[in-house]
Design an enzyme around this catalytic site. Sequence first.
Site: not given
Length: 437
Positions: A129, A223-224, A396
């Site tokens: 990332f 938060y995922k 995705r």
Amino acid sequence: MTTLQDCLARDAQDPLRGLRKLFKLPEGVIYLDGNSLGAMPVAAAARVVQAVTQEWGQGLIRSWNSAGWFELPQKLGNKIAPLIGAEAGEVVATDSTSINLYKVLSAALQIAGQDAPKRSKVVSERSNFPTDLYIAEALCRQRGYDLHLVDSDRIEAALADDTAVLMLTHVNYRTGAMLDMAHLTAQARAAGALTVWDLAHSAGAVPVHLHAAKADFAVGCGYKYLNGGPGAPAFVWVHPRHADRFWQPLAGWWGHAAPFEFTPDYRPAPGISRYLCGTQPILSMTALECGLDAFVAAEAVGGMQAVRAKSLALTDLFIALVEERCAGHGLGLATPREHGRRGSQVCLTRKHGAYAIVQALIARGVIGDFRAGASILRQAQDRPGSARTDDHDILRFGFTPLYTGFADVWNAVEQLRQVLAGSEWERPEFNQKHAVT
């Protein structure tokens, strides 16, 4: 051929089906983007209102004590710990993933500099990332290290006697490919290097075993898959063997051994609490706790093992249905088929039109997202471990087993089939780029 009725029958037998009611999902929406922002827990709105109107509005500053605000980083950390294979007292919820990565990578480089001063290299995956790579690049510039980026199939070969730290993300954000944490950590240890793991796309979706893997440091996102709300606090874990060795670089007052003594000199708190920095975002933490409580509820119906089993079943089904119902429309698969190498998302590839296809799906109520794929590493499906470079973009789709059902998968693929069959994605409005993709 799998039918919608087959999927409804599977939903009826799903041991996790009762957890869906813990989340507020808009009517008519199939949400397949929990790998980017999790759905809102039903309890979150009322809990945040309570924190605002009662704890802040009425309790005022007294709520640091009476409402337990001051202990929230450790309290939430203890709820995260079993999801990542850590022990109570080893995790704190705080700051952002990027800031926490800066803390632990700094600490890892301090340890490496003391224990192995001739080591000069930080190794990471080329498709990691980007924010992780930016943080590492900045720290390497500051500390005089070299950042060495390699493809996923070259990680082991890159570990050598000049490697100080191996910094990896457990599940790749773009492809959904999952690395073998235990094996790579063992290889790093054999080479004399420390490991830093980013769990942003695995915590809450796949079982993680930090202690079993003998990892050194880890960070992750709130938060995922943890469903803590936009910008929710992240978390940080440090193996106890390292926790008290050094100050972390952001030596703020919340990480002080006695913050309310207000001494002019810094004395770090023992253990993981020294990885706190400034005053905590209490309203965000109250929302995050609601997301974590869903995993407490999941323990009664199989916990993370049941979550993982359903994740694999959902992603298997999605892959099979796309290949069965959307054949001939130029879609490929970037996500590994092998269960041991797959996270909880499926990433489809397409040479042209991926962004517009995602936008057309969103207009139909199927929410996924798009990631640009210039020179992505596309996993070769028939030969696990091999790979080739391709210039396809990514559609995705993330699968959160706590609230995603098998009928959702069937209906999502049916909407994708219609978008492709009718060339709906070619409409001008679906080709207008937004700031957030």
